[in-house]
Design an enzyme around this catalytic site. Sequence first.
Site, PDB file in Angstrom:
ATOM      1  N   ASN A 122       0.857  -1.187   0.000  1.00  0.00           N
ATOM      2  CA  ASN A 122       0.000   0.000   0.000  1.00  0.00           C
ATOM      3  C   ASN A 122       0.897   1.242   0.000  1.00  0.00           C
ATOM      4  OD1 ASN A 122      -1.392   2.267   1.141  1.00  0.00           O
ATOM      5  ND2 ASN A 122      -3.050   0.905   1.720  1.00  0.00           N
ATOM      6  N   HIS A 138       1.029   6.160   2.012  1.00  0.00           N
ATOM      7  CA  HIS A 138       1.794   7.100   2.834  1.00  0.00           C
ATOM      8  C   HIS A 138       2.989   7.718   2.115  1.00  0.00           C
ATOM      9  CE1 HIS A 138      -1.036   6.676   5.878  1.00  0.00           C
ATOM     10  NE2 HIS A 138      -0.796   5.395   6.103  1.00  0.00           N
ATOM     11  N   HIS A 168      -5.725   3.601  -1.280  1.00  0.00           N
ATOM     12  CA  HIS A 168      -7.037   3.929  -0.720  1.00  0.00           C
ATOM     13  C   HIS A 168      -7.363   5.352  -1.151  1.00  0.00           C
ATOM     14  CE1 HIS A 168      -9.671   4.162   3.201  1.00  0.00           C
ATOM     15  NE2 HIS A 168     -10.344   4.518   2.121  1.00  0.00           N
ATOM     16  N   ARG A 219      -9.445   8.129  -0.613  1.00  0.00           N
ATOM     17  CA  ARG A 219     -10.391   8.565   0.423  1.00  0.00           C
ATOM     18  C   ARG A 219     -11.250   9.711  -0.081  1.00  0.00           C
ATOM     19  NH1 ARG A 219     -10.155   7.731   5.926  1.00  0.00           N
ATOM     20  NH2 ARG A 219      -8.796   6.036   6.541  1.00  0.00           N
ATOM     21  N   ARG A 261      -6.971  12.834   1.315  1.00  0.00           N
ATOM     22  CA  ARG A 261      -5.874  13.291   2.176  1.00  0.00           C
ATOM     23  C   ARG A 261      -4.504  12.808   1.710  1.00  0.00           C
ATOM     24  NH1 ARG A 261      -7.166   9.816   7.576  1.00  0.00           N
ATOM     25  NH2 ARG A 261      -9.163  10.848   7.293  1.00  0.00           N
ATOM     26  N   GLU A 273      -8.786   0.409  -2.641  1.00  0.00           N
ATOM     27  CA  GLU A 273      -9.597   0.428  -1.415  1.00  0.00           C
ATOM     28  C   GLU A 273     -10.468   1.657  -1.464  1.00  0.00           C
ATOM     29  OE1 GLU A 273      -7.370   0.655   2.168  1.00  0.00           O
ATOM     30  OE2 GLU A 273      -6.253  -1.145   1.713  1.00  0.00           O
ATOM     31  N   THR A 313      -7.913   3.319   8.680  1.00  0.00           N
ATOM     32  CA  THR A 313      -9.147   2.542   8.734  1.00  0.00           C
ATOM     33  C   THR A 313      -9.188   1.802  10.066  1.00  0.00           C
ATOM     34  OG1 THR A 313      -8.806   2.242   6.384  1.00  0.00           O
ATOM     35  CG2 THR A 313     -10.554   0.953   7.395  1.00  0.00           C
ATOM     36  N   GLU A 355     -10.792  -9.548   3.060  1.00  0.00           N
ATOM     37  CA  GLU A 355      -9.502  -9.211   3.654  1.00  0.00           C
ATOM     38  C   GLU A 355      -9.717  -9.197   5.159  1.00  0.00           C
ATOM     39  OE1 GLU A 355      -7.460  -5.642   2.315  1.00  0.00           O
ATOM     40  OE2 GLU A 355      -6.286  -5.603   4.181  1.00  0.00           O
ATOM     41  N   HIS A 392      -3.412  -4.851   7.816  1.00  0.00           N
ATOM     42  CA  HIS A 392      -3.564  -3.711   8.706  1.00  0.00           C
ATOM     43  C   HIS A 392      -2.685  -3.882   9.945  1.00  0.00           C
ATOM     44  CE1 HIS A 392      -5.082  -0.155  10.638  1.00  0.00           C
ATOM     45  NE2 HIS A 392      -5.666   0.144   9.497  1.00  0.00           N
TER      46      HIS A 392
HETATM   47  N1  PXP Z   1      -5.736  -3.161   4.442  1.00  0.00           N
HETATM   48  C1  PXP Z   1      -6.662  -2.176   4.534  1.00  0.00           C
HETATM   49  C2  PXP Z   1      -8.067  -2.490   4.169  1.00  0.00           C
HETATM   50  C3  PXP Z   1      -6.301  -0.881   4.950  1.00  0.00           C
HETATM   51  O1  PXP Z   1      -7.233   0.088   5.026  1.00  0.00           O
HETATM   52  C4  PXP Z   1      -4.955  -0.617   5.250  1.00  0.00           C
HETATM   53  C5  PXP Z   1      -4.526   0.773   5.660  1.00  0.00           C
HETATM   54  O2  PXP Z   1      -4.729   1.646   4.632  1.00  0.00           O
HETATM   55  C6  PXP Z   1      -4.022  -1.669   5.120  1.00  0.00           C
HETATM   56  C7  PXP Z   1      -4.442  -2.937   4.742  1.00  0.00           C
HETATM   57  C8  PXP Z   1      -2.575  -1.467   5.392  1.00  0.00           C
HETATM   58  O3  PXP Z   1      -2.387  -1.184   6.748  1.00  0.00           O
HETATM   59  P1  PXP Z   1      -0.969  -0.676   7.242  1.00  0.00           P
HETATM   60  O4  PXP Z   1      -0.721   0.635   6.584  1.00  0.00           O
HETATM   61  O5  PXP Z   1      -1.144  -0.577   8.726  1.00  0.00           O
HETATM   62  O6  PXP Z   1       0.029  -1.720   6.827  1.00  0.00           O
END
Ligand code: PXP
Length: 248
Positions: free
Chosen positions: A15, A18, A51, A53, A57, A78, A109, A159, A198
């Site tokens: 992901n 960030h 994601h 949003r 952001r 996402e 999330t 998931e 997550h």
């Molecule tokens: N899966 C989902 C559905 C999420 O919303 C997120 C965070 O955006 C992640 C996985 C990844 O989580 P992390 O950034 O804590 O690894």
Amino acid sequence: MERAGARRGPRLAVNVDHIATIRQARRGRDPDPVAAAALAELAGAEGIIVHLREDRRHIQDRDLRLLRETVSTRLNLEMAATEEMVGIATAVRPDLVTLVPERREELTTEGGLEVAGQRGRLTSVVGTLQGAGLPVSLFVAPEEEQVEAAKAVGATAVELHTGRYAEARGEAAREVLGALIRAARFAAGAGLRVSAGHGLTYANVEPVAAIPEVEELNIGHCIVARAALVGMERAVREMLTRIRGARA
Ligand code: PXP
């Protein structure tokens, strides 16, 4: 989702939200999540996740459009189950749509999607997306009731939310891991593809990667945090080493 080999372990999808968070701190061009995604793929990631949003952001519409053109593995979008997002998904056509709950004031999330409590609405959203040829995964707590509801509303995948596992310590962590193992088995038995994510880190990923039914791990924050110090390719490779070691 193709089934991952039992020995090789789950696929890693990265992901890159960030990377965009850092860019948005100055509303500039750098660092670009599109470049980060390419580096993650070169290092062995088998999927890229963003994601989009409602408040934009981090990831912007432009990022999603460019990623659709450049990602050579699989692009997982996402999003919240809103009309606006359904329109964007059907236009951009990611390889997978993951429906997640979204609240403006949250930092990330926070919980899984309450599928059991909104079967009617989700049946309609999942039906629209899948009718347009887009497979849908639902981000749910590792609970039989939510997994069963995901199957009932027509999703192709779940998931499993690993946030509680990531926060728990000692005996509590073992209990949540047990719930993840049972939920993964239950979901696969119901014919759903299974991924998890997550809060997973280099330190806690292995027990989740060892769950045989988990085909993919979705990891963002800790890889981006390490990438800021050692580079994206090394950060991805180090995570892959942990994941592959888990089923060796
Ligand atoms: N899966 C989902 C559905 C999420 O919303 C997120 C965070 O955006 C992640 C996985 C990844 O989580 P992390 O950034 O804590 O690894």
